[in-house]
Design an enzyme around this catalytic site. Structure first.
Site, PDB file in Angstrom:
ATOM      1  N   ARG A  23       8.217   6.640   8.388  1.00  0.00           N
ATOM      2  CA  ARG A  23       7.947   6.392   6.743  1.00  0.00           C
ATOM      3  C   ARG A  23       8.586   7.612   6.127  1.00  0.00           C
ATOM      4  O   ARG A  23       8.484   8.713   6.199  1.00  0.00           O
ATOM      5  CB  ARG A  23       6.566   6.272   6.434  1.00  0.00           C
ATOM      6  CG  ARG A  23       6.385   6.063   4.924  1.00  0.00           C
ATOM      7  CD  ARG A  23       4.827   5.637   4.555  1.00  0.00           C
ATOM      8  NE  ARG A  23       3.721   6.341   4.885  1.00  0.00           N
ATOM      9  CZ  ARG A  23       2.524   5.870   4.702  1.00  0.00           C
ATOM     10  NH1 ARG A  23       2.290   4.878   4.156  1.00  0.00           N
ATOM     11  NH2 ARG A  23       1.387   6.693   5.293  1.00  0.00           N
ATOM     12  N   LYS A  56      -0.171  -1.736   4.136  1.00  0.00           N
ATOM     13  CA  LYS A  56      -0.928  -2.018   3.093  1.00  0.00           C
ATOM     14  C   LYS A  56       0.061  -2.067   1.595  1.00  0.00           C
ATOM     15  O   LYS A  56       0.105  -2.910   0.868  1.00  0.00           O
ATOM     16  CB  LYS A  56      -2.192  -1.213   2.736  1.00  0.00           C
ATOM     17  CG  LYS A  56      -3.050  -1.432   3.867  1.00  0.00           C
ATOM     18  CD  LYS A  56      -4.507  -0.545   3.572  1.00  0.00           C
ATOM     19  CE  LYS A  56      -4.079   0.947   3.592  1.00  0.00           C
ATOM     20  NZ  LYS A  56      -3.488   1.624   4.740  1.00  0.00           N
ATOM     21  N   ARG A  95       6.122  12.343   4.065  1.00  0.00           N
ATOM     22  CA  ARG A  95       4.771  12.910   3.288  1.00  0.00           C
ATOM     23  C   ARG A  95       4.112  14.032   4.302  1.00  0.00           C
ATOM     24  O   ARG A  95       4.300  13.761   5.554  1.00  0.00           O
ATOM     25  CB  ARG A  95       4.058  11.787   3.283  1.00  0.00           C
ATOM     26  CG  ARG A  95       3.927  10.826   2.096  1.00  0.00           C
ATOM     27  CD  ARG A  95       3.563   9.814   2.031  1.00  0.00           C
ATOM     28  NE  ARG A  95       2.071   9.645   2.458  1.00  0.00           N
ATOM     29  CZ  ARG A  95       1.246   8.843   2.157  1.00  0.00           C
ATOM     30  NH1 ARG A  95       1.589   7.423   1.925  1.00  0.00           N
ATOM     31  NH2 ARG A  95      -0.195   8.669   2.515  1.00  0.00           N
ATOM     32  N   ARG A 125      -6.269  11.339  10.210  1.00  0.00           N
ATOM     33  CA  ARG A 125      -6.295  10.067   9.631  1.00  0.00           C
ATOM     34  C   ARG A 125      -6.729   8.755  10.194  1.00  0.00           C
ATOM     35  O   ARG A 125      -7.604   8.142   9.623  1.00  0.00           O
ATOM     36  CB  ARG A 125      -4.988   9.991   8.815  1.00  0.00           C
ATOM     37  CG  ARG A 125      -4.671  11.133   7.792  1.00  0.00           C
ATOM     38  CD  ARG A 125      -3.472  10.869   7.265  1.00  0.00           C
ATOM     39  NE  ARG A 125      -3.172   9.748   6.212  1.00  0.00           N
ATOM     40  CZ  ARG A 125      -2.218   9.269   5.845  1.00  0.00           C
ATOM     41  NH1 ARG A 125      -1.029   9.617   6.259  1.00  0.00           N
ATOM     42  NH2 ARG A 125      -2.388   8.306   4.832  1.00  0.00           N
ATOM     43  N   ARG A 147     -12.347   2.868   0.466  1.00  0.00           N
ATOM     44  CA  ARG A 147     -12.259   3.235   1.741  1.00  0.00           C
ATOM     45  C   ARG A 147     -13.380   3.805   2.413  1.00  0.00           C
ATOM     46  O   ARG A 147     -13.642   4.151   3.584  1.00  0.00           O
ATOM     47  CB  ARG A 147     -11.295   4.625   1.675  1.00  0.00           C
ATOM     48  CG  ARG A 147      -9.838   4.366   2.312  1.00  0.00           C
ATOM     49  CD  ARG A 147      -8.932   5.845   2.150  1.00  0.00           C
ATOM     50  NE  ARG A 147      -7.869   5.853   2.944  1.00  0.00           N
ATOM     51  CZ  ARG A 147      -6.833   5.853   2.282  1.00  0.00           C
ATOM     52  NH1 ARG A 147      -6.626   5.157   1.127  1.00  0.00           N
ATOM     53  NH2 ARG A 147      -5.661   5.834   3.023  1.00  0.00           N
TER      54      ARG A 147
HETATM   55  P1  ADP Z   1       0.173   1.780   4.216  1.00  0.00           P
HETATM   56  O1  ADP Z   1       0.193   1.751   2.746  1.00  0.00           O
HETATM   57  O2  ADP Z   1      -0.910   0.899   4.917  1.00  0.00           O
HETATM   58  O3  ADP Z   1      -0.079   3.304   4.634  1.00  0.00           O
HETATM   59  P2  ADP Z   1       3.116   1.352   4.300  1.00  0.00           P
HETATM   60  O4  ADP Z   1       3.111   0.061   3.528  1.00  0.00           O
HETATM   61  O5  ADP Z   1       3.609   2.721   3.532  1.00  0.00           O
HETATM   62  O6  ADP Z   1       1.619   1.449   4.872  1.00  0.00           O
HETATM   63  O7  ADP Z   1       3.746   1.009   5.677  1.00  0.00           O
HETATM   64  C1  ADP Z   1       4.116   2.508   6.479  1.00  0.00           C
HETATM   65  C2  ADP Z   1       5.454   2.316   7.052  1.00  0.00           C
HETATM   66  O8  ADP Z   1       5.566   1.201   7.978  1.00  0.00           O
HETATM   67  C3  ADP Z   1       6.550   2.401   6.170  1.00  0.00           C
HETATM   68  O9  ADP Z   1       7.601   3.285   6.358  1.00  0.00           O
HETATM   69  C4  ADP Z   1       6.864   0.834   6.035  1.00  0.00           C
HETATM   70  O10 ADP Z   1       8.220   0.767   5.511  1.00  0.00           O
HETATM   71  C5  ADP Z   1       6.659   0.256   7.153  1.00  0.00           C
HETATM   72  N1  ADP Z   1       6.075  -1.160   7.517  1.00  0.00           N
HETATM   73  C6  ADP Z   1       5.383  -1.614   6.543  1.00  0.00           C
HETATM   74  N2  ADP Z   1       5.318  -2.928   7.068  1.00  0.00           N
HETATM   75  C7  ADP Z   1       6.271  -3.017   8.158  1.00  0.00           C
HETATM   76  C8  ADP Z   1       6.139  -4.205   9.356  1.00  0.00           C
HETATM   77  N3  ADP Z   1       5.598  -5.306   8.991  1.00  0.00           N
HETATM   78  N4  ADP Z   1       7.049  -3.972  10.352  1.00  0.00           N
HETATM   79  C9  ADP Z   1       7.579  -2.591  10.319  1.00  0.00           C
HETATM   80  N5  ADP Z   1       7.409  -1.659   9.514  1.00  0.00           N
HETATM   81  C10 ADP Z   1       6.759  -1.709   8.455  1.00  0.00           C
HETATM   82  P1  AMP Z   2      -2.935   6.620   1.102  1.00  0.00           P
HETATM   83  O1  AMP Z   2      -1.537   6.902   0.335  1.00  0.00           O
HETATM   84  O2  AMP Z   2      -3.459   5.281   0.763  1.00  0.00           O
HETATM   85  O3  AMP Z   2      -2.432   6.828   2.745  1.00  0.00           O
HETATM   86  O4  AMP Z   2      -3.824   7.917   0.848  1.00  0.00           O
HETATM   87  C1  AMP Z   2      -3.360   9.072   0.962  1.00  0.00           C
HETATM   88  C2  AMP Z   2      -4.524  10.053   1.135  1.00  0.00           C
HETATM   89  O5  AMP Z   2      -5.251  10.248  -0.275  1.00  0.00           O
HETATM   90  C3  AMP Z   2      -5.789   9.809   2.030  1.00  0.00           C
HETATM   91  O6  AMP Z   2      -5.531  10.061   3.313  1.00  0.00           O
HETATM   92  C4  AMP Z   2      -6.972  10.287   1.349  1.00  0.00           C
HETATM   93  O7  AMP Z   2      -6.861  11.770   1.625  1.00  0.00           O
HETATM   94  C5  AMP Z   2      -6.587  10.291   0.030  1.00  0.00           C
HETATM   95  N1  AMP Z   2      -7.258   8.857  -0.823  1.00  0.00           N
HETATM   96  C6  AMP Z   2      -6.563   7.783  -0.973  1.00  0.00           C
HETATM   97  N2  AMP Z   2      -7.379   6.821  -1.427  1.00  0.00           N
HETATM   98  C7  AMP Z   2      -8.353   7.215  -1.340  1.00  0.00           C
HETATM   99  C8  AMP Z   2      -9.831   6.677  -1.234  1.00  0.00           C
HETATM  100  N3  AMP Z   2     -10.362   5.339  -1.913  1.00  0.00           N
HETATM  101  N4  AMP Z   2     -11.191   7.547  -1.065  1.00  0.00           N
HETATM  102  C9  AMP Z   2     -10.849   8.805  -0.263  1.00  0.00           C
HETATM  103  N5  AMP Z   2      -9.622   9.162  -0.277  1.00  0.00           N
HETATM  104  C10 AMP Z   2      -8.471   8.507  -0.764  1.00  0.00           C
END
Ligand code: ADP
Ligand code: AMP
Length: 214
Positions: A127, A13, A160, A171, A88
């Site tokens: 990541r 995302k 992270r 999660r 969420r």
């Molecule tokens: P989210 O915001 O949904 O938690 P991220 O955008 O941070 O996810 O992506 C999670 C991990 O996967 C990151 O390390 C990112 O670089 C990698 N990633 C994102 N999109 C792709 C893809 N299409 N193919 C492979 N790896 C990806």
């Molecule tokens: P993210 O970076 O989006 O993966 O969010 C990391 C963490 O932040 C999540 O696992 C939740 O603990 C918290 N968080 C982020 N956005 C929300 C939301 N909209 N509602 C509740 N918790 C959130």
């Protein structure tokens, strides 16, 4: 244009939201990033949020909704935004709808980045996030030029706390229970679109721009 990114944690995302924000000149608003900035600055909000985040749980709705409503007041939101990690839960989605309908507006697109659970663990364990600017990389799929150093700002890249395998499982189950029902919620509103998130990030983005238009 008001866009919501849906999908499991680690589905991509944030990666796609950043590209959308650049392409359509709208802000990328990540509630996770806002919480992490608050944790880094040791604010009261950050201290509260951390207790939930470290356990893989969601931060309570009222904290998140207040935070996002404040963010919407900033002038850069006037032409829309791409929301990453909000809403969420159903109550968060309802709070957003109520706030928008009060000003005669609505969500234009909810985009679900679909990635099966078995791919998610690899995504999240690989990541790496920059401690300085928050940019994200993947050790195999999107590596930085120099190992563990951010291409953009030169600071260190770290895993992270909530990307550790034991927290990732929690999660994912929280996602299925509390967030996945939003897919049906936005389907009913007629704004739900789905893209395959397992392909290369450029191809995911091409599918998204085909939906959003030029
Ligand atoms: P989210 O915001 O949904 O938690 P991220 O955008 O941070 O996810 O992506 C999670 C991990 O996967 C990151 O390390 C990112 O670089 C990698 N990633 C994102 N999109 C792709 C893809 N299409 N193919 C492979 N790896 C990806
Ligand atoms: P993210 O970076 O989006 O993966 O969010 C990391 C963490 O932040 C999540 O696992 C939740 O603990 C918290 N968080 C982020 N956005 C929300 C939301 N909209 N509602 C509740 N918790 C959130």
């Amino acid at each position: 244009m008001k866009i919501i990114m849906l999908g499991a944690p680690g589905a991509g995302k944030g990666t796609q939201a950043k590209m959308i924000a650049d392409q359509y000149s709208i802000p990328h608003i990540s509630t996770g990033d806002i919480f992490r900035a608050n944790i880094k600055n040791n604010t009261e909000l950050g201290q509260k949020a951390k207790t939930y985040m470290d356990k893989g749980l969601l931060v309570p709705d009222e904290l998140v909704v207040d935070l996002i409503m404040d963010r919407f007041k900033e002038t850069d939101c006037k032409d829309g935004y791409v929301l990453d990690g909000f809403p969420r839960t159903i109550p968060q989605a309802e709070a957003l709808d109520n706030a928008l309908s009060a000003i005669g507006e609505k969500v234009d697109f909810a985009i679900n980045v679909e990635v099966p659970d078995e791919n998610i663990v690899t995504r999240m364990s690989g990541r790496r996030a920059c401690v300085g600017c928050g940019a994200t990389y993947h050790i195999a799929y999107n590596p930085p030029k120099a190992e563990n150093i951010c291409d953009r700002c030169g600071k260190d890249l770290v895993l992270r706390d909530d990307d550790k395998p034991e927290t990732v499982q929690k999660r994912l189950s929280v996602y299925h229970e509390q967030t996945q029902p939003l897919i049906q919620y936005y389907e009913k509103k007629g704004v739900m679109k789905e893209v395959d998130g397992t392909v290369d990030m450029k191809d995911v983005f091409a599918a998204i721009t085909a939906i959003l238009g030029e």
